[in-house]
Design an enzyme around this catalytic site. Structure first.
Site, PDB file in Angstrom:
ATOM      1  N   TYR A   1     -24.939   3.433  -5.181  1.00  0.00           N
ATOM      2  CA  TYR A   1     -25.298   4.759  -5.701  1.00  0.00           C
ATOM      3  C   TYR A   1     -26.798   4.812  -5.947  1.00  0.00           C
ATOM      4  CZ  TYR A   1     -23.747   9.174  -7.776  1.00  0.00           C
ATOM      5  OH  TYR A   1     -23.503  10.519  -8.025  1.00  0.00           O
TER       6      TYR A   1
ATOM      7  N   GLY B   1     -29.064  -5.600   0.025  1.00  0.00           N
ATOM      8  CA  GLY B   1     -27.865  -5.740  -0.817  1.00  0.00           C
ATOM      9  C   GLY B   1     -26.601  -5.870   0.031  1.00  0.00           C
TER      10      GLY B   1
ATOM     11  N   HIS C   1     -27.462   3.220   8.492  1.00  0.00           N
ATOM     12  CA  HIS C   1     -28.586   2.561   9.173  1.00  0.00           C
ATOM     13  C   HIS C   1     -28.007   1.593  10.190  1.00  0.00           C
ATOM     14  CE1 HIS C   1     -32.543   0.833   9.793  1.00  0.00           C
ATOM     15  NE2 HIS C   1     -33.047   1.696   8.916  1.00  0.00           N
TER      16      HIS C   1
ATOM     17  N   GLY D   1     -31.977  10.951   0.820  1.00  0.00           N
ATOM     18  CA  GLY D   1     -30.708  11.393   0.234  1.00  0.00           C
ATOM     19  C   GLY D   1     -30.912  12.541  -0.747  1.00  0.00           C
TER      20      GLY D   1
HETATM   21  N1  LIG Z   1     -33.077   6.250   0.874  1.00  0.00           N
HETATM   22  C1  LIG Z   1     -32.709   7.150   1.769  1.00  0.00           C
HETATM   23  O1  LIG Z   1     -32.804   8.338   1.541  1.00  0.00           O
HETATM   24  C2  LIG Z   1     -32.137   6.727   3.101  1.00  0.00           C
HETATM   25  C3  LIG Z   1     -32.190   7.599   4.202  1.00  0.00           C
HETATM   26  C4  LIG Z   1     -31.492   7.283   5.368  1.00  0.00           C
HETATM   27  C5  LIG Z   1     -30.790   6.077   5.427  1.00  0.00           C
HETATM   28  N2  LIG Z   1     -30.803   5.223   4.371  1.00  0.00           N
HETATM   29  C6  LIG Z   1     -30.002   4.002   4.446  1.00  0.00           C
HETATM   30  O2  LIG Z   1     -28.938   4.157   3.502  1.00  0.00           O
HETATM   31  C7  LIG Z   1     -28.596   2.880   2.934  1.00  0.00           C
HETATM   32  C8  LIG Z   1     -28.750   2.940   1.422  1.00  0.00           C
HETATM   33  O3  LIG Z   1     -30.123   3.160   1.142  1.00  0.00           O
HETATM   34  P1  LIG Z   1     -30.629   3.592  -0.316  1.00  0.00           P
HETATM   35  O4  LIG Z   1     -32.096   3.880  -0.182  1.00  0.00           O
HETATM   36  O5  LIG Z   1     -29.732   4.622  -0.883  1.00  0.00           O
HETATM   37  O6  LIG Z   1     -30.414   2.215  -1.079  1.00  0.00           O
HETATM   38  P2  LIG Z   1     -31.049   1.702  -2.450  1.00  0.00           P
HETATM   39  O7  LIG Z   1     -32.186   0.793  -2.162  1.00  0.00           O
HETATM   40  O8  LIG Z   1     -31.307   2.871  -3.328  1.00  0.00           O
HETATM   41  O9  LIG Z   1     -29.840   0.813  -3.006  1.00  0.00           O
HETATM   42  C9  LIG Z   1     -28.527   1.337  -3.104  1.00  0.00           C
HETATM   43  C10 LIG Z   1     -27.708   0.589  -4.132  1.00  0.00           C
HETATM   44  O10 LIG Z   1     -27.562  -0.766  -3.749  1.00  0.00           O
HETATM   45  C11 LIG Z   1     -27.383  -1.505  -4.931  1.00  0.00           C
HETATM   46  N3  LIG Z   1     -27.665  -2.914  -4.632  1.00  0.00           N
HETATM   47  C12 LIG Z   1     -28.809  -3.416  -4.134  1.00  0.00           C
HETATM   48  N4  LIG Z   1     -28.694  -4.760  -3.989  1.00  0.00           N
HETATM   49  C13 LIG Z   1     -27.446  -5.086  -4.395  1.00  0.00           C
HETATM   50  C14 LIG Z   1     -26.725  -6.320  -4.486  1.00  0.00           C
HETATM   51  N5  LIG Z   1     -27.276  -7.483  -4.123  1.00  0.00           N
HETATM   52  N6  LIG Z   1     -25.462  -6.276  -4.949  1.00  0.00           N
HETATM   53  C15 LIG Z   1     -24.903  -5.111  -5.301  1.00  0.00           C
HETATM   54  N7  LIG Z   1     -25.527  -3.916  -5.244  1.00  0.00           N
HETATM   55  C16 LIG Z   1     -26.786  -3.917  -4.799  1.00  0.00           C
HETATM   56  C17 LIG Z   1     -28.356  -0.867  -5.915  1.00  0.00           C
HETATM   57  O11 LIG Z   1     -27.901  -1.058  -7.237  1.00  0.00           O
HETATM   58  C18 LIG Z   1     -28.302   0.595  -5.524  1.00  0.00           C
HETATM   59  O12 LIG Z   1     -27.408   1.313  -6.337  1.00  0.00           O
HETATM   60  C19 LIG Z   1     -29.525   1.876   3.609  1.00  0.00           C
HETATM   61  O13 LIG Z   1     -28.854   1.375   4.741  1.00  0.00           O
HETATM   62  C20 LIG Z   1     -30.725   2.728   4.038  1.00  0.00           C
HETATM   63  O14 LIG Z   1     -31.450   2.185   5.116  1.00  0.00           O
HETATM   64  C21 LIG Z   1     -31.450   5.521   3.206  1.00  0.00           C
HETATM   65 MG   LIG Z   2     -35.197   3.956   6.713  1.00  0.00          MG
END
Ligand SMILES: NC(=O)c1ccc[n+]([C@@H]2O[C@H](COP(=O)([O-])OP(=O)(O)OC[C@H]3O[C@@H](n4cnc5c(N)ncnc54)[C@H](O)[C@@H]3O)[C@@H](O)[C@H]2O)c1
Ligand SMILES: [Mg+2]
Ligand SMILES: CC(C)(O)[C@@H](O)C(=O)O
Ligand SMILES: [Mg+2]
Length: 348
Positions: A38, A102, A124, A153
Site C-alpha cells: 500500500y 520488497g 512493472h 498512483g
Molecule cells: N509509484 C508509482 O506510482 C508507480 C507507477 C507505475 C508502476 N509502479 C510499480 O508498482 C509497484 C509498486 O510501486 P510503489 O511505488 O507503489 O511501491 P513503494 O515503494 O511505495 O512500496 C510499496 C509497499 O511495499 C512495502 N514494502 C517494501 N519493502 C517491503 C518488504 N521487504 N517487505 C514487505 N513490504 C515491503 C512498503 O511498505 C510499501 O507499502 C512497483 O513494481 C513499481 O515499479 C509504481
Molecule cells: Mg518506474
C-alpha cells in the site's frame, strides 16, 4: 481491439469503451483481488477497484505508516485489510504492488500461496525481466501478467475521481488458465485505465527504467539545474532564473504541449522564440543522445536493476533517500520554487 495509426505505425489498443467495466466485472466475478502493498500504486489501484465494485482486499505489514493509511482510507482490519500472508492466501488474483525490491524479500511467501489457477499480477516488468537477480520465477500453473499505469498512483486515483483515466501498458507472460489475457485486460480496466497498449515484461521494464531515469525525472531535473545555475552565474536573480526555467514551463508551455503537441506550443510563442528553439533543439538532442544510449545500456545490462536492489537492501535506505530529497528540497532552486508557487495568482 482498436487499431490505431501512431505516426505511421499501426498498433493494437484496448479501450475502455470496447472492453467495458461490465465485461471486466463478468471476467472477474469469481475473483478475490488481493492488493499486496500500500505504497503509491497500492492505494491508487485498490481504491479504484473498490469504487468500481470489485471484491478487493489489501495486504500490508501491520504497524507501518501505510497500514494506518489503509485504515484511514476505509479498509477494515480482518474484513478487507490483512497482513501480507493472509491476503496472499485469500486472494485469487495477487496484485504484487510491493516495491520492486520488497517483492524479492517476500517472494518465497507469495509463491507459497500461488496455487494452481491463481493469477500473479505486477505493475512493472522488473521482477520477471530481471529474474536472474530477483529470483522471481512463478510456478507454471498460474497466470502471470502486468498492467503498468503510465504515471504515478496518485494521478491514477485523481484522474479516476475526475472521471478520466490514465493509460497503461499490459503484458501476458504466462497463460496457464487460457484466460490470462482476459484477466489482465479486465484488471486493467477495473483499476481505472483509460486505454491499454500491449508490451512484454522485458520491454516494459526497459522503457520504464529508461523513461524515469531520463526525460521524465532524471534528465528534466538535471537540465533544470543546469539552466538555473547558468542564469544565476551570469547574474540573474533567483526569481528570474526560476521563472525562465521551471515556472513558465509547468504553468504555461507544458499544458500547450499536452493539449496539441510541440508544434502547437511553438506556434503560440513568438517567431523569435520559434527561430531560436528550432535552431537549438537539435544541439540538445545530439548532446543528450549519447547519455540516453549509456542509460539504455545500463538498464538492458541489468546494472540499473542491481543498483536498485543493492540500495534498497540496506536497512536505512528510506532514511538515506530522504536525506537526498531534503538536499534537493533545500537547494536555492527549489526553495525559490516554494516562494514562486505562493505568488501564483489564485482564482478570485
Ligand atoms: N509509484 C508509482 O506510482 C508507480 C507507477 C507505475 C508502476 N509502479 C510499480 O508498482 C509497484 C509498486 O510501486 P510503489 O511505488 O507503489 O511501491 P513503494 O515503494 O511505495 O512500496 C510499496 C509497499 O511495499 C512495502 N514494502 C517494501 N519493502 C517491503 C518488504 N521487504 N517487505 C514487505 N513490504 C515491503 C512498503 O511498505 C510499501 O507499502 C512497483 O513494481 C513499481 O515499479 C509504481
Ligand atoms: Mg518506474
Ligand atoms: C511514475 C513513474 C515514474 O512512471 C513510475 O515508473 C515509477 O516508478 O514510479
Ligand atoms: Mg513509469
Amino acid at each position: 481491439m482498436a487499431q490505431i495509426n501512431f505516426g505511421g505505425v499501426v498498433e493494437n489498443v484496448v479501450m475502455r469503451e470496447e472492453f467495458t467495466l461490465t465485461r471486466a466485472k463478468e471476467v472477474l466475478k469469481n475473483e478475490k483481488i488481493a492488493v499486496i502493498g500500500y505504497g503509491v500504486q497500492g492505494p491508487g489501484q485498490a481504491l479504484n477497484l473498490r469504487d468500481n465494485g470489485f471484491d478487493v482486499i489489501v495486504g500490508q505489514r501491520k504497524g507501518t505508516p501505510t497500514w494506518d493509511k489503509a485504515l484511514s482510507d476505509g479498509w477494515k482490519e480482518g474484513e478487507s485489510l490483512f497482513d501480507l500472508e493472509t491476503a496472499c492466501e485469500k486472494g485469487t488474483v495477487l496484485m504484487n504492488l510491493l516495491s520492486d525490491a520488497g517483492q524479492i524479500h517476500t517472494w518465497e511467501m507469495v509463491k507459497k500461496h500461488l496455487t494452481p489457477g491463481k493469477a500473479l499480477y505486477f505493475s512493472h516488468g522488473f521482477g520477471i525481466a530481471f529474474s536472474d537477480k530477483t529470483g522471481i520465477v512463478p510456478p507454471t500453473d498460474v497466470d502471470v501478467f502486468l498492467v503498468a499505469p503510465k504515471g504515478s498512483g496518485t494521478s491514477l486515483r485523481s484522474l479516476f475521481l475526475e472521471g478520466c483515466g490514465l493509460n497503461s501498458s499490459f503484458a501476458v507472460e504466462q497463460d496457464a488458465t487460457g484466460n490470462a489475457r482476459e484477466r489482465a485486460l479486465a484488471i486493467g480496466i477495473a483499476i481505472g485505465s483509460g486505454y491499454l497498449f500491449e508490451t512484454t515484461f522485458q520491454k516494459e521494464a526497459y522503457s520504464d527504467l529508461t523513461g524515469e531515469r531520463g526525460v521524465l525525472m532524471g534528465a528534466i531535473a538535471g537540465i533544470f539545474e543546469a539552466q538555473y545555475n547558468v542564469l544565476r552565474q551570469r547574474g540573474h536573480s533567483p526569481s528570474e532564473a526560476f521563472n525562465e526555467t521551471v515556472e513558465e514551463l509547468t504553468q504555461s508551455l507544458m499544458p500547450l504541449i499536452a493539449d496539441k503537441g510541440m508544434d502547437w506550443m511553438y506556434a503560440n510563442c513568438s517567431t523569435t522564440a520559434q527561430r531560436g528553439a528550432l535552431d537549438w533543439k537539435d544541439k540538445f538532442r545530439d548532446a543528450t543522445t549519447p547519455v540516453l544510449n549509456d542509460l539504455y545500456d545500463s538498464v538492458a545490462s541489468g546494472k540499473e536493476a542491481e543498483i536498485v536492489i543493492e540500495a534498497n537492501s540496506k536497512p536505512d535506505y528510506r532514511v538515506k533517500l530522504e536525506v537526498e530529497l531534503e538536499t534537493l528540497r533545500q537547494s536555492e532552486l527549489w526553495q525559490t520554487g516554494v516562494e514562486v508557487r505562493k505568488l501564483r495568482p489564485s482564482k478570485a
